[in-house]
Structures are given as structure tokens and as C-alpha cells.
Write a protein that holds these residues in place. Structure first.
Motif, mmCIF file in Angstrom:
data_model
loop_
_atom_site.group_PDB
_atom_site.id
_atom_site.type_symbol
_atom_site.label_atom_id
_atom_site.label_comp_id
_atom_site.label_asym_id
_atom_site.label_seq_id
_atom_site.Cartn_x
_atom_site.Cartn_y
_atom_site.Cartn_z
ATOM 1 N N GLY A 229 74.544 28.277 -19.952
ATOM 2 C CA GLY A 229 75.585 28.876 -21.000
ATOM 3 C C GLY A 229 75.681 27.836 -22.117
ATOM 4 N N PHE A 230 75.493 27.845 -23.328
ATOM 5 C CA PHE A 230 75.743 26.770 -24.135
ATOM 6 C C PHE A 230 76.723 27.132 -25.565
ATOM 7 C CE2 PHE A 230 74.917 22.949 -26.737
ATOM 8 C CZ PHE A 230 74.884 22.014 -25.816
ATOM 9 N N GLY A 231 77.589 27.885 -25.049
ATOM 10 C CA GLY A 231 78.371 28.388 -26.154
ATOM 11 C C GLY A 231 79.483 27.307 -26.405
ATOM 12 N N ARG A 232 80.851 27.372 -26.672
ATOM 13 C CA ARG A 232 81.662 26.661 -27.072
ATOM 14 C C ARG A 232 82.044 25.624 -25.911
ATOM 15 N NH1 ARG A 232 86.106 29.965 -29.908
ATOM 16 N NH2 ARG A 232 85.382 31.452 -28.289
ATOM 17 N N VAL A 233 82.181 26.330 -24.532
ATOM 18 C CA VAL A 233 82.576 25.650 -23.449
ATOM 19 C C VAL A 233 81.404 24.773 -23.128
ATOM 20 C CG1 VAL A 233 83.205 26.135 -20.930
ATOM 21 C CG2 VAL A 233 84.015 27.356 -22.840
ATOM 22 N N GLY A 234 80.315 25.257 -22.871
ATOM 23 C CA GLY A 234 78.889 24.709 -22.661
ATOM 24 C C GLY A 234 78.982 23.301 -23.439
ATOM 25 N N ASP A 235 78.991 23.577 -24.755
ATOM 26 C CA ASP A 235 78.898 22.536 -25.683
ATOM 27 C C ASP A 235 79.827 21.585 -25.494
ATOM 28 O OD1 ASP A 235 77.820 20.853 -27.892
ATOM 29 O OD2 ASP A 235 78.938 22.192 -29.380
ATOM 30 N N THR A 236 81.079 21.693 -25.026
ATOM 31 C CA THR A 236 82.233 20.811 -24.814
ATOM 32 C C THR A 236 81.734 19.825 -23.648
ATOM 33 O OG1 THR A 236 83.676 22.172 -25.921
ATOM 34 C CG2 THR A 236 84.563 20.329 -24.419
ATOM 35 N N ILE A 237 81.240 20.690 -22.635
ATOM 36 C CA ILE A 237 80.953 20.033 -21.359
ATOM 37 C C ILE A 237 79.591 18.894 -21.585
ATOM 38 C CG2 ILE A 237 79.884 20.193 -18.922
ATOM 39 C CD1 ILE A 237 81.510 22.909 -18.876
ATOM 40 N N ALA A 238 78.855 19.437 -22.326
ATOM 41 C CA ALA A 238 77.848 18.659 -22.601
ATOM 42 C C ALA A 238 78.122 17.373 -23.369
ATOM 43 C CB ALA A 238 76.552 19.484 -23.588
ATOM 44 N N ARG A 239 79.330 17.430 -24.366
ATOM 45 C CA ARG A 239 79.684 16.327 -25.089
ATOM 46 C C ARG A 239 80.333 15.318 -23.960
ATOM 47 N NH1 ARG A 239 80.535 17.120 -30.778
ATOM 48 N NH2 ARG A 239 79.780 19.068 -31.384
ATOM 49 N N ILE A 240 81.133 15.802 -23.201
ATOM 50 C CA ILE A 240 81.414 14.850 -22.205
ATOM 51 C C ILE A 240 80.492 14.130 -21.241
ATOM 52 C CG2 ILE A 240 83.159 14.939 -20.036
ATOM 53 C CD1 ILE A 240 84.609 17.128 -21.313
ATOM 54 N N LEU A 241 79.507 14.890 -20.812
ATOM 55 C CA LEU A 241 78.362 14.394 -20.033
ATOM 56 C C LEU A 241 77.709 13.264 -20.905
ATOM 57 C CD1 LEU A 241 77.237 17.642 -18.036
ATOM 58 C CD2 LEU A 241 78.759 15.612 -17.194
ATOM 59 N N SER A 242 77.255 13.689 -22.035
ATOM 60 C CA SER A 242 76.544 12.765 -22.860
ATOM 61 C C SER A 242 77.339 11.289 -23.240
ATOM 62 C CB SER A 242 76.214 13.392 -24.350
ATOM 63 O OG SER A 242 75.601 14.509 -24.243
ATOM 64 N N ASP A 243 78.762 11.502 -23.340
ATOM 65 C CA ASP A 243 79.583 10.368 -23.466
ATOM 66 C C ASP A 243 79.409 9.413 -22.097
ATOM 67 O OD1 ASP A 243 80.069 11.001 -26.234
ATOM 68 O OD2 ASP A 243 81.865 11.864 -25.499
ATOM 69 N N LEU A 244 79.569 10.018 -21.033
ATOM 70 C CA LEU A 244 79.427 9.450 -19.616
ATOM 71 C C LEU A 244 78.164 8.915 -19.223
ATOM 72 C CD1 LEU A 244 81.978 11.570 -17.906
ATOM 73 C CD2 LEU A 244 82.322 9.290 -18.842
ATOM 74 N N GLU A 245 76.907 9.486 -20.243
ATOM 75 C CA GLU A 245 75.573 9.042 -19.877
ATOM 76 C C GLU A 245 74.918 9.698 -18.604
ATOM 77 O OE1 GLU A 245 75.054 4.974 -20.007
ATOM 78 O OE2 GLU A 245 75.076 4.802 -22.152
ATOM 79 N N LEU A 246 75.533 10.780 -18.495
ATOM 80 C CA LEU A 246 74.987 11.796 -17.147
ATOM 81 C C LEU A 246 74.016 12.866 -17.735
ATOM 82 C CD1 LEU A 246 78.443 12.467 -15.601
ATOM 83 C CD2 LEU A 246 76.929 10.853 -14.941
ATOM 84 N N PRO A 247 72.935 12.899 -16.938
ATOM 85 C CA PRO A 247 71.604 13.681 -17.642
ATOM 86 C C PRO A 247 72.291 15.321 -17.125
ATOM 87 C CG PRO A 247 71.026 12.760 -15.750
ATOM 88 C CD PRO A 247 72.234 11.982 -15.915
ATOM 89 N N PHE A 248 71.628 15.920 -18.336
ATOM 90 C CA PHE A 248 71.785 17.433 -17.857
ATOM 91 C C PHE A 248 70.890 18.314 -18.856
ATOM 92 C CE2 PHE A 248 74.095 16.571 -21.812
ATOM 93 C CZ PHE A 248 73.877 17.571 -22.843
#
Length: 569
Positions: A410-429
Motif C-alpha cells: 500500500g503506497f497511499g499517504r501512510v505508505g508514502d510517509t513510511i517510505a520517506r522515513i525509511l529513505s531518510d534512514l537509508e533503509l531499503p524497501f
């Protein structure tokens, strides 16, 4: 009465396919040989339960088409370019050398004229794409070194469809301008092929995005089928095979975000229709012809298998592959292929080959295909013995990187927000979503994302859920979340699952299904709002965190002790 007869044929096909494939698989001989024997049993020369095997064969050919599409979708254009030396070097050498040798053998053994012998020799030099690729796929060896060699030969043989078909009327007329005619035909074909590929590359993704936006699964599946069969028909209309057209369609989809869901939708059709194809080959073996010309057919079969196996093994060895691997390629491609039926029948219609000769050649081709599973088993055993004697390690398909990643469903608003956090922490997803706009947005942001339903095991395998660190479900649909959790726990029992849901009642239900952590939005919103109010009143930050942590503990029992009703707020 006609409807009853048709129903009996359908039931016979289904029953024999299931029984024969099960028995032969349990014996370790493979389902393909079971289909062949089953086809012989119920065909016109067997029990006669099937009266029109040609119709079954025509339908079954679509199985080969879907098979080539799925192979193409796995083989990215960049990887195909890397294989160009094997395709045009090894593949061309195999076709030319084998064709010339068989040409001489046929002319000497059957006393045919030069034109007939040439056509028969090069027709028998072709191998079965369906058998070869199906055996490679079942052994998971398409990406291995020897698997790529075998696939390269098959790919070049499919490309040879155009010149061989064009050669038939030229040989009939005895035209002296063979080179010019062939050159013009080849240039026309390449020009049309280039145009089709360029148009397809530009149009496929936008069209799939348009269809997927409707969120109707059956329409998406229908469009996927239309794409495969449409490309197949288009290529057939310019002289190539339908299988080659499907392969090109797969190549064009290899880097698309929709490829995984398309694979899932096409897979059942491929399996069903490919089984029909193999059964139709069995039905085509005329037992009376075998009895009347047993000696000649068996000699032809042994000569054909021996010549092709030796030549292919030698050529693969020349390409500096280990002897054991070369033996497996030789055993895999020693048979003649389904295109031989088409080529020789066409030559008969054009008056180049006589009926009895075509019938005998068809029996040799069918028997060579039937012998392939057994020949391949022998080749594997011989290859293992050679590898053991020479100390050569067996070739294995390259494995994917084992680096742990997170799957976001799921990549709606919640998924997009989680993705931003993971990207900033350099965690692959990797993100997966059934909304094409969400997938497009994720890809435009540089994220790895595919279109698909995370409640399907094939999609979970495609995103590497078995090797993932965790699965994060963010969809705004409790029922969809339940299906994803159930599927993930069945496919990857140890995979940690984090899920977003509406309230604590739903959160408890999802935890019972196997979610490690379920976050109810209503309670988290109240905790966040309460913490901000406390900060505005200058409360101590440590005290705020202590209170919020205590309220979150034990599944939010302090603030949701009873089964709550959905809030209207």
C-alpha cells in the motif's frame, strides 16, 4: 448428441491429463512425458476418445505462446544484449552445421533431391521450444550458464522461422535469385519488427495504467491476454511465429511496474494450455504408421538424436563451457520441434514433399519429442558423472542478493510517509500497490515499486517477502489487510508483519491472525493530539513520553479496555 460428445472429449482430456501427469511425476519421469503418453492413449490411433486432435493442437499452441511471453518478461533487454554472442554465434552455428549434416544424411538415406533434402535437414535441425524451455524452467536453470546456452540456441531457431518458410516457395519454383528474395524479405521483416517494438515500448505502460485505474481485476487480466495474443498475431502476420511475438511482448514488459501482476494472471493459462499442447503431440503419433514403418522410423529417430546431441554438445564445449554442462544442452535440444510439423505440412501443400514422407517425418519428430524427458534424465546423470570424474563443480542459477529489505503493501499517504522515513534512514524497501497512480508516484520518486495484489503469494514472492526484514501493511481496507496477513503467514511464517488499521477492535483481530504489531489510527491520533496539548502547556517532555508509552502498552488497554464501537468522529 454433439454436445455430449464434446463433453466426453473435455472430460477425457482433463481426467487423463491429471492421472497421467500425477503418475509420471510420482515415478520421477516428469509431467511432460505423462501428457504425451496420455495423448497417445486417448488419441485417434489409441482409444479414439478424441476425434479431432488438430483442433486440440491448435488450442494447445497458445500454451507455447504464453510460455514464451513469461520467458520474455523474465529476460530484460539488457540481459538479452549480453547474450547476443551466444544467440548469433552459438545459435547460428548450431542451425547451419546441424542443418547441413542432416541435409547430407537425408539425401543419402532417403534418396531425395537436393531441394527436398535441404528443407528436411534444416527442418529437423530445429528443436522444440516448448520442451526445452519447459524443462529448463522446471529445473530452475534458465539463468544458469548452460540454461542460457540452450535458450540462446532456441531463440535463434525461432528467428529462423522467417527464412525457412520463405525458402519453401523458392525451392518449389527453383528460383535462382534466392539471395535477393531472402534479403528483401529479411529487411522488410526487420523494419516492421523495429516499428512494432518502438510503438510497444511507448504504448504498453500508459495503456496498462489506464486499464488498471479501473480497479477491475478481470479487465486487467483480459488486457494482459489481449497484449500477448495481439503481439503474437501481429508477428505471425509478418512471417514470424506467434511464440516470437509473445516473447517480444514479454521483453517489452520486462521493466514495467505491471509485470508481476501480469505474470500472476497469465500463469494459469500457460499451465493449462501447455498441457494440452503436449497431449496433442501424443495424439499426433500415428500408431499404424509406427507399425508399418517401424524400422525406418526408429533408425531415423536414433540418427537424428545422435547427430543433434553430438553436434550441440561439441559446439557448447567450443564455447568453453564444461563438458558436463555441454552434455546437458545436447540432451535438452536433441529432439526436433513443433515447427517441423508446420514446415513440412506447408511444403506438402506447396508440392515440395509427398504425403507419406511428411507422415513418416512427423512420426520421427513426435517420437523425438516424446523421448526428450528420458533423454534429458540420462544427460543429467551423465553430466553428473563427468563432473564428478573431472572435479568440475555443477553450474547453478545465480541467486538474488540476500540483503534484507522492507516490503510496504500500500503506497497511499501512510505508505508514502513510511517510505520517506525509511529513505531518510537509508533503509531499503519495495512498495506494492493495486493503484497504478500510487505505483507511478513511487517510481517517479526513485523508489522500487510494482503493481500487484499483496494478498497473492506470487506477488509476495516477486517482491522477495521470503527474504524481507518485515512486511508493513498500510492499506485502508481491513478485509484486504486480513487477506494479506493470512497469505504472508502461509508463505513466510516467520516474517514480522506491521499493520495499520482503524481502531483497537480491528487491531486485536489482526494480531490474532498473525500481525506482530497493529497500530489503530483513532488511538494513535488521540495520543499524538494529547501529547501536543501537553507540550503547549509546557509539560516536561520526559513525563509526556512516559505517559504516552504507558497508554500504548498492553495493546492500549488503559484507553481501550473494552471492545470499542467505531467512532463517528
Amino acid at each position: 448428441m454433439h454436445e455430449n460428445a464434446m463433453l466426453i472429449e473435455i472430460l477425457s482430456l482433463m481426467a487423463v491429463a491429471v492421472i497421467a501427469a500425477t503418475i509420471f511425476s510420482r515415478l520421477g519421469l516428469g509431467a511432460i512425458l505423462g501428457y504425451l503418453v496420455g495423448g497417445m492413449l486417448i488419441g485417434p490411433s489409441g482409444l479414439g476418445l478424441i476425434t479431432n486432435p488438430a483442433q486440440i493442437a491448435h488450442i494447445g499452441e497458445f500454451g507455447v505462446v504464453f510460455l514464451l511471453f513469461l520467458i520474455g518478461i523474465e529476460l530484460k533487454p539488457a540481459r538479452l544484449w549480453v547474450m547476443r554472442r551466444q544467440v548469433f554465434g552459438l545459435g547460428s552455428a548450431q542451425l547451419l552445421i546441424t542443418g547441413v549434416v542432416l541435409w547430407g544424411v537425408v539425401q543419402y538415406g532417403l534418396q531425395l533431391d537436393t531441394a527436398q533434402s535441404a528443407l528436411v535437414g534444416f527442418g529437423l535441425a530445429l528443436s522444440s521450444t516448448a520442451f526445452g524451455i519447459q524443462l529448463l524452467a522446471s529445473k530452475n536453470q534458465l539463468s544458469s550458464q548452460w540454461g542460457r546456452a540452450g535458450f540462446s540456441i532456441l531463440l535463434l531457431q525461432d528467428l529462423a522461422v522467417v527464412p525457412l518458410l520463405a525458402l519453401v516457395p523458392i525451392l518449389v519454383k527453383g528460383d535462382a535469385t534466392i539471395g535477393a528474395s531472402f534479403g528483401i524479405a529479411l529487411l522488410e521483416t526487420m523494419a516492421i519488427l523495429t516499428g512494432v517494438i518502438m510503438a510497444g515500448r511507448l504504448a504498453i505502460n500508459p495503456l496498462f495504467r489506464l486499464v488498471a485505474a479501473g480497479r477491475t481485476p478481470e479487465v486487467f487480466t483480459g488486457f494482459a491476454l489481449l497484449l500477448v495474443l495481439g503481439f503474437g498475431w501481429l508477428m505471425e502476420s509478418i512471417g514470424l511465429s506467434m511464440a516470437m511475438g509473445a516473447f517480444i511482448a514479454g521483453l517489452l514488459m520486462a521493466e514495467s511496474e505491471f509485470r508481476h501482476q501480469v505474470e500472476v494472471d497469465i500463469q494459469p493459462f500457460r499451465g493449462l494450455l501447455l498441457g494440452l499442447f503436449f497431449m496433442s503431440v501424443g495424439m499426433g503419433i500415428n500408431i499404424s504408421t509406427l507399425v508399418d514403418q517401424t524400422g525406418l522410423i526408429l533408425i531415423g529417430l536414433l540418427v537424428l538424436l545422435s547427430i543433434k546431441a553430438v553436434i550441440i554438445t561439441g559446439l557448447v564445449r567450443v564455447m568453453k563451457q564444461p563438458l558436463g554442462e555441454a552434455i546437458k544442452v545436447g540432451a535438452l535440444l536433441a529432439q526436433s520441434g513443433e515447427f517441423g510439423f508446420v514446415l513440412f505440412t506447408y511444403a506438402q501443400l506447396e508440392g515440395l514433399l509427398e504425403g507419406p514422407l511428411v507422415e513418416m517425418l512427423s512420426a520421427v519428430i513426435a517420437l523425438s519429442m516424446a523421448a526428450t524427458p528420458l533423454l534429458f534424465l540420462l544427460g543429467e546423470r551423465l553430466a553428473r558423472r563427468v563432473a564428478r570424474d573431472t572435479g568440475t563443480p555443477p553450474s547453478v542459477a545465480p541467486q538474488e542478493d540476500d540483503k534484507k529489505h522492507i516490503v510496504i503493501a500500500g503506497f497511499g499517504r501512510v505508505g508514502d510517509t513510511i517510505a520517506r522515513i525509511l529513505s531518510d534512514l537509508e533503509l531499503p524497501f519495495t512498495a506494492v500497490d493495486l493503484n497504478p497512480e500510487h505505483v507511478k508516484r513511487a517510481r517517479e520518486a526513485g523508489h522500487t515499486a510494482i503493481y500487484g495484489d499483496a494478498a497473492r503469494p506470487e506477488i509476495l514472492r516477486a517482491v522477495g517477502a521470503g527474504k524481507a526484514a518485515m512486511l508493513v501493511i498500510t492499506v485502508d481496507d481491513p478485509k484486504a489487510s486480513e487477506r494479506m496477513i493470512v497469505c504472508a503467514k502461509r508463505e513466510c511464517p516467520t516474517l514480522p508483519i506491521f499493520v495499520r488499521t482503524h481502531n483497537n477492535t480491528a487491531a486485536k483481530a489482526l494480531r490474532k491472525l498473525g500481525a506482530m504489531h497493529a497500530v489503530p489510527e483513532t488511538l494513535e491520533a488521540s495520543l499524538s493530539l494529547g501529547a501536543e496539548v501537553a507540550r503547549a502547556m509546557n509539560a516536561d517532555e520526559a513525563d509526556i513520553q512516559t505517559v504516552v508509552t504507558a497508554l500504548r502498552s498492553d495493546d492500549y488497554r488503559a484507553i481501550a479496555p473494552e471492545e470499542e464501537t467505531p467512532s463517528k468522529a
